[in-house]
Scaffold this motif. Structure first.
Motif, PDB file in Angstrom:
ATOM      1  N   ASP A  55       1.378  -1.451   0.081  1.00 38.07           N
ATOM      2  CA  ASP A  55      -0.124   0.210  -0.052  1.00 38.07           C
ATOM      3  C   ASP A  55       1.104   1.422   0.787  1.00 38.07           C
ATOM      4  O   ASP A  55       0.675   2.093  -0.951  1.00 38.07           O
ATOM      5  CB  ASP A  55      -1.132   0.553   1.665  1.00 38.07           C
TER       6      ASP A  55
ATOM      7  N   HIS B 217       1.113   4.002  -2.504  1.00 40.26           N
ATOM      8  CA  HIS B 217       1.719   5.776  -2.541  1.00 40.26           C
ATOM      9  C   HIS B 217       2.289   6.524  -3.171  1.00 40.26           C
ATOM     10  O   HIS B 217       1.724   7.471  -3.536  1.00 40.26           O
ATOM     11  CB  HIS B 217       1.282   5.837  -0.884  1.00 40.26           C
TER      12      HIS B 217
ATOM     13  N   HIS C 259      -6.211   3.355  -6.706  1.00 41.75           N
ATOM     14  CA  HIS C 259      -6.332   3.614  -5.275  1.00 41.75           C
ATOM     15  C   HIS C 259      -7.956   3.782  -5.244  1.00 41.75           C
ATOM     16  O   HIS C 259      -8.536   3.120  -4.837  1.00 41.75           O
ATOM     17  CB  HIS C 259      -6.164   4.459  -4.407  1.00 41.75           C
TER      18      HIS C 259
ATOM     19  N   HIS D 180      -6.895  -3.185   1.951  1.00 41.27           N
ATOM     20  CA  HIS D 180      -6.762  -2.384   0.524  1.00 41.27           C
ATOM     21  C   HIS D 180      -6.233  -2.316  -0.118  1.00 41.27           C
ATOM     22  O   HIS D 180      -5.184  -2.405  -0.753  1.00 41.27           O
ATOM     23  CB  HIS D 180      -7.024  -1.359   2.306  1.00 41.27           C
TER      24      HIS D 180
ATOM     25  N   ASN E 274      -4.313  -3.115  -3.624  1.00 41.70           N
ATOM     26  CA  ASN E 274      -3.112  -2.831  -4.493  1.00 41.70           C
ATOM     27  C   ASN E 274      -2.331  -2.893  -5.114  1.00 41.70           C
ATOM     28  O   ASN E 274      -1.721  -3.204  -6.230  1.00 41.70           O
ATOM     29  CB  ASN E 274      -2.582  -1.337  -3.162  1.00 41.70           C
TER      30      ASN E 274
HETATM   31 FE   FE2 Z   1      -3.812   2.789   0.320  1.00 43.21          FE
END
Ligand code: FE2
Length: 387
Positions: A198, A202, A267, A281, A285
């Motif tokens: 994740d 980002h 996302h 999550h 991703n």
């Molecule tokens: Fe995230």
């Protein structure tokens, strides 16, 4: 178009304390913020891992009363936010302390919005819609991934619509983040891998975002370098504090980048998946990243090549097509090396789900800053490649 170095830009981050022992400062900061009664927002997994104890001890040392709200799922729901706000108001709390991964922190932000604005959480979906500041919020992250502890985002599941609401507002930047890499040592390998992926997403999405700037680029690229080196080591050597600290630093850098540059299609698609099927999550991703990068490549070739180089690739003597293939295969093998080998099909997604998934993704605010603007058909194709 990315800002050039002489253009005006805003960069918002909270005060943060980084280092082993930061968790023990919860009571000091709560006192500094004028706490009369604290609502601690956490989840049962964190309590089982033992990370509530030092927080409670620190509050006790400062003679601060508290109430614990722990009814938080991963992918926190709207009704959990509303229940937490009721507990906050009924107990006369005036400071929030969130302890955990992205879910308790996002839930605490939602509780703060509802408690301060006396409305339903769904009323605030979107960008800059929170009018009244939330109460003082102290965040103690126990994963190296979400960066909810430094970001101006909260993501809350809408239980009726089966989708995720993104709420973006400067009022959601916490007052302080106590970032203690020591809390990472109890994280299981697969959670370390998913939360770390994740963070990598980002960094990559911030670096190619249409809202990136030289300031966000600095943090995004450093995050890619740190995470690609130390995340696999953290998975292999979970109790090594040096590896955990550099992974946490990578996550923090990615968080500072994306909170200011926003995100992209990975996302937007992951929020759609998580909202409909309640999936982790980071895992969503991780599965989607390569497929979104393949779609975006023509729009941000130079930036992806810098990301490849930050991951240690030597690209300069290769033709463009080989550089692209090498970068995409490196992203793929990095994910597999961390033990994330599933496809969307493996986690239960089928062709019949794709149309609805794409529709929900198409209205996610994160899509607005993706380097390419996908059509509905293109969003469907990306999901299809990931099956
Ligand atoms: Fe995230």
């Amino acid at each position: 178009m990315a800002l050039s170095v002489f253009e005006l830009r805003k960069f918002v981050v909270p005060e943060f304390i980084f280092g082993v022992g930061a968790i023990d400062l919860a009571g000091q900061y709560a006192e500094n913020f004028g706490a009369k009664k604290v609502l601690i927002v956490t989840d049962p997994g964190i309590i089982k891992s033992g990370w509530l104890e030092p927080v409670v001890k620190s509050l006790d040392n400062h003679s601060l009363p508290y109430v614990v709200f722990q009814d938080v799922h991963s992918n926190p729901r709207d009704y959990e936010v509303m229940a937490g706000a009721s507990v906050y108001l009924a107990n006369g709390c005036n400071v929030l302390v969130a302890v955990g991964g992205g879910s308790p922190i996002d839930c605490a932000k939602g509780i703060g919005i509802v408690a301060a604005n006396n409305c339903q959480i769904a009323d605030f979906e979107g960008v800059d819609r929170v009018t009244r500041a939330i109460p003082p919020l102290i965040c103690i992250p126990t994963t190296a991934g979400s960066s909810a502890d430094v970001s101006q985002f909260t993501i809350i599941a809408d239980s009726m619509r089966k989708t995720k609401m993104a709420i973006v507002s400067k009022t959601l930047v916490p007052d302080v983040a106590l970032i203690d890499p020591g809390t990472l040592i109890t994280m299981p390998a697969y959670l370390t891998a998913c939360t770390g992926m994740d963070a990598l997403c980002h960094a990559i999405e911030a670096f190619v975002s249409q809202a990136c700037s030289p300031l966000t680029d600095l943090h995004a690229l450093k995050a890619v370098e740190l995470l690609s080196k130390y995340l696999p080591l953290s998975v292999s050597y979970p109790e090594n504090l040096e590896y955990r600290s550099y992974t946490m630093l990578g996550s923090l850098s990615a968080g500072m980048a994306f909170s200011n540059a926003i995100l992209g299609a990975v996302h937007a698609l992951a929020h759609s998946l998580g909202g409909m099927f309640d999936l982790p999550h980071g895992e969503c991703n991780a599965i989607l990243l390569k497929h979104v990068m393949a779609y975006n490549f023509s729009a941000c070739r130079d930036a992806y090549e810098k990301i490849g180089e930050a991951m240690g690739l030597s690209l300069k003597d290769l033709p463009a097509s080989q550089r692209e293939m090498l970068i995409l295969s490196t992203i793929d093998s990095f994910r597999e090396q961390l033990g994330i080998t599933k496809t969307l099909g493996d986690i239960g997604i089928t062709e019949t789900d794709i149309s609805r998934l794409a529709i929900n993704a198409s209205v996610d605010p994160c899509l607005a800053t993706n380097p390419r603007v996908p059509t509905l058909k293109e969003l469907e194709e990306i999901f299809r490649h990931a099956l």
